[in-house]
Design a protein around this motif. Structure first.
Motif, PDB file in Angstrom:
ATOM      1  N   ILE A 161       0.844  -1.102   0.226  1.00 33.39           N
ATOM      2  CA  ILE A 161      -0.090   0.051   0.171  1.00 33.39           C
ATOM      3  C   ILE A 161       1.030   1.281  -0.170  1.00 33.39           C
ATOM      4  CG2 ILE A 161      -1.673   1.232   1.389  1.00 33.39           C
ATOM      5  CD1 ILE A 161      -2.892  -1.377   2.190  1.00 33.39           C
ATOM      6  N   LEU A 162       1.767   1.212   0.760  1.00 30.52           N
ATOM      7  CA  LEU A 162       2.843   2.306   0.965  1.00 30.52           C
ATOM      8  C   LEU A 162       3.674   2.489  -0.532  1.00 30.52           C
ATOM      9  CD1 LEU A 162       4.147   2.421   4.487  1.00 30.52           C
ATOM     10  CD2 LEU A 162       2.862   3.859   3.363  1.00 30.52           C
ATOM     11  N   ILE A 163       3.832   1.710  -0.983  1.00 25.92           N
ATOM     12  CA  ILE A 163       4.723   1.768  -2.349  1.00 25.92           C
ATOM     13  C   ILE A 163       3.675   2.311  -3.404  1.00 25.92           C
ATOM     14  CG2 ILE A 163       5.629   0.361  -4.463  1.00 25.92           C
ATOM     15  CD1 ILE A 163       7.195  -1.284  -2.049  1.00 25.92           C
ATOM     16  N   ILE A 164       2.366   1.847  -3.266  1.00 30.24           N
ATOM     17  CA  ILE A 164       1.389   2.617  -4.274  1.00 30.24           C
ATOM     18  C   ILE A 164       1.143   3.873  -4.242  1.00 30.24           C
ATOM     19  CG2 ILE A 164      -1.029   2.329  -4.890  1.00 30.24           C
ATOM     20  CD1 ILE A 164      -0.901  -0.513  -4.603  1.00 30.24           C
ATOM     21  N   ILE A 165       1.217   4.248  -2.692  1.00 28.17           N
ATOM     22  CA  ILE A 165       0.884   5.612  -2.385  1.00 28.17           C
ATOM     23  C   ILE A 165       2.385   6.295  -2.841  1.00 28.17           C
ATOM     24  CG2 ILE A 165       0.701   7.184  -0.430  1.00 28.17           C
ATOM     25  CD1 ILE A 165      -0.980   5.189   1.104  1.00 28.17           C
ATOM     26  N   ALA A 166       3.464   5.937  -2.755  1.00 30.93           N
ATOM     27  CA  ALA A 166       4.486   6.663  -3.143  1.00 30.93           C
ATOM     28  C   ALA A 166       4.592   6.870  -4.612  1.00 30.93           C
ATOM     29  CB  ALA A 166       5.891   5.721  -2.933  1.00 30.93           C
ATOM     30  N   GLY A 167       4.066   5.989  -5.371  1.00 30.10           N
ATOM     31  CA  GLY A 167       3.696   6.417  -6.775  1.00 30.10           C
ATOM     32  C   GLY A 167       2.954   7.300  -7.169  1.00 30.10           C
ATOM     33  N   ILE A 168       1.838   7.461  -6.462  1.00 36.66           N
ATOM     34  CA  ILE A 168       0.791   8.487  -6.496  1.00 36.66           C
ATOM     35  C   ILE A 168       1.468   9.848  -6.130  1.00 36.66           C
ATOM     36  CG2 ILE A 168      -1.274   9.418  -5.580  1.00 36.66           C
ATOM     37  CD1 ILE A 168      -2.491   6.692  -5.050  1.00 36.66           C
ATOM     38  N   TYR A 169       2.181   9.864  -5.081  1.00 33.78           N
ATOM     39  CA  TYR A 169       2.941  11.149  -4.545  1.00 33.78           C
ATOM     40  C   TYR A 169       3.758  11.544  -5.797  1.00 33.78           C
ATOM     41  CZ  TYR A 169       1.584  12.097   0.455  1.00 33.78           C
ATOM     42  OH  TYR A 169       0.981  12.065   1.189  1.00 33.78           O
ATOM     43  N   LEU A 170       4.429  10.644  -6.447  1.00 33.63           N
ATOM     44  CA  LEU A 170       5.454  10.984  -7.360  1.00 33.63           C
ATOM     45  C   LEU A 170       5.027  11.189  -8.783  1.00 33.63           C
ATOM     46  CD1 LEU A 170       8.309   8.503  -6.652  1.00 33.63           C
ATOM     47  CD2 LEU A 170       7.938  10.835  -6.024  1.00 33.63           C
ATOM     48  N   ALA A 171       3.716  10.805  -9.035  1.00 27.00           N
ATOM     49  CA  ALA A 171       3.114  11.114 -10.298  1.00 27.00           C
ATOM     50  C   ALA A 171       1.844  12.194 -10.447  1.00 27.00           C
ATOM     51  CB  ALA A 171       2.435   9.713 -10.946  1.00 27.00           C
ATOM     52  N   VAL A 172       1.483  12.598  -9.376  1.00 27.64           N
ATOM     53  CA  VAL A 172       0.217  13.414  -9.315  1.00 27.64           C
ATOM     54  C   VAL A 172       0.993  14.988  -8.568  1.00 27.64           C
ATOM     55  CG1 VAL A 172      -2.038  13.822  -8.435  1.00 27.64           C
ATOM     56  CG2 VAL A 172      -1.117  11.661  -9.198  1.00 27.64           C
ATOM     57  N   PRO A 173       0.574  16.177  -9.133  1.00 28.21           N
ATOM     58  CA  PRO A 173       0.913  17.178  -8.504  1.00 28.21           C
ATOM     59  C   PRO A 173       0.171  17.268  -7.258  1.00 28.21           C
ATOM     60  CG  PRO A 173      -0.089  17.486 -10.778  1.00 28.21           C
ATOM     61  CD  PRO A 173      -0.291  16.104 -10.581  1.00 28.21           C
ATOM     62  N   ALA A 174       0.816  18.228  -6.388  1.00 26.17           N
ATOM     63  CA  ALA A 174      -0.070  18.439  -4.857  1.00 26.17           C
ATOM     64  C   ALA A 174      -1.417  19.026  -4.982  1.00 26.17           C
ATOM     65  CB  ALA A 174       0.938  19.325  -4.106  1.00 26.17           C
ATOM     66  N   ASP A 175      -1.883  19.736  -5.845  1.00 23.81           N
ATOM     67  CA  ASP A 175      -3.190  20.126  -5.816  1.00 23.81           C
ATOM     68  C   ASP A 175      -4.241  19.015  -6.643  1.00 23.81           C
ATOM     69  OD1 ASP A 175      -2.456  20.362  -8.731  1.00 23.81           O
ATOM     70  OD2 ASP A 175      -3.239  22.415  -8.946  1.00 23.81           O
TER      71      ASP A 175
END
Length: 67
Positions: free
Chosen positions: A11-25
């Protein structure tokens, strides 16, 4: 313990991918680091989440070897 460590690690690796692929807004509002109007990615959040995810996968692997 082994299954919980594996599940949380994945789950945390998937979340890391989201953080790295999606802008903060564009992050979901319940994610730490969500900030309206900020168009850059949250690199530190992504790296930290990925590192903890890998550590949890390693913990699950080590726990599985002892059992």
């Amino acid at each position: 313990m082994k299954a919980v460590a594996y599940l949380l690690g994945i789950i945390l690796i998937i979340i890391a991918g989201i953080y790295l692929a999606v802008p903060a807004d564009s992050l979901p509002s319940f994610f730490p680091g969500h900030e309206a109007g900020l168009a850059r990615v949250r690199l530190k959040h992504g790296i930290a989440s990925g590192a903890v995810g890998v550590i949890l996968l390693l913990i699950g692997w080590f726990v599985g070897r002892r059992g």
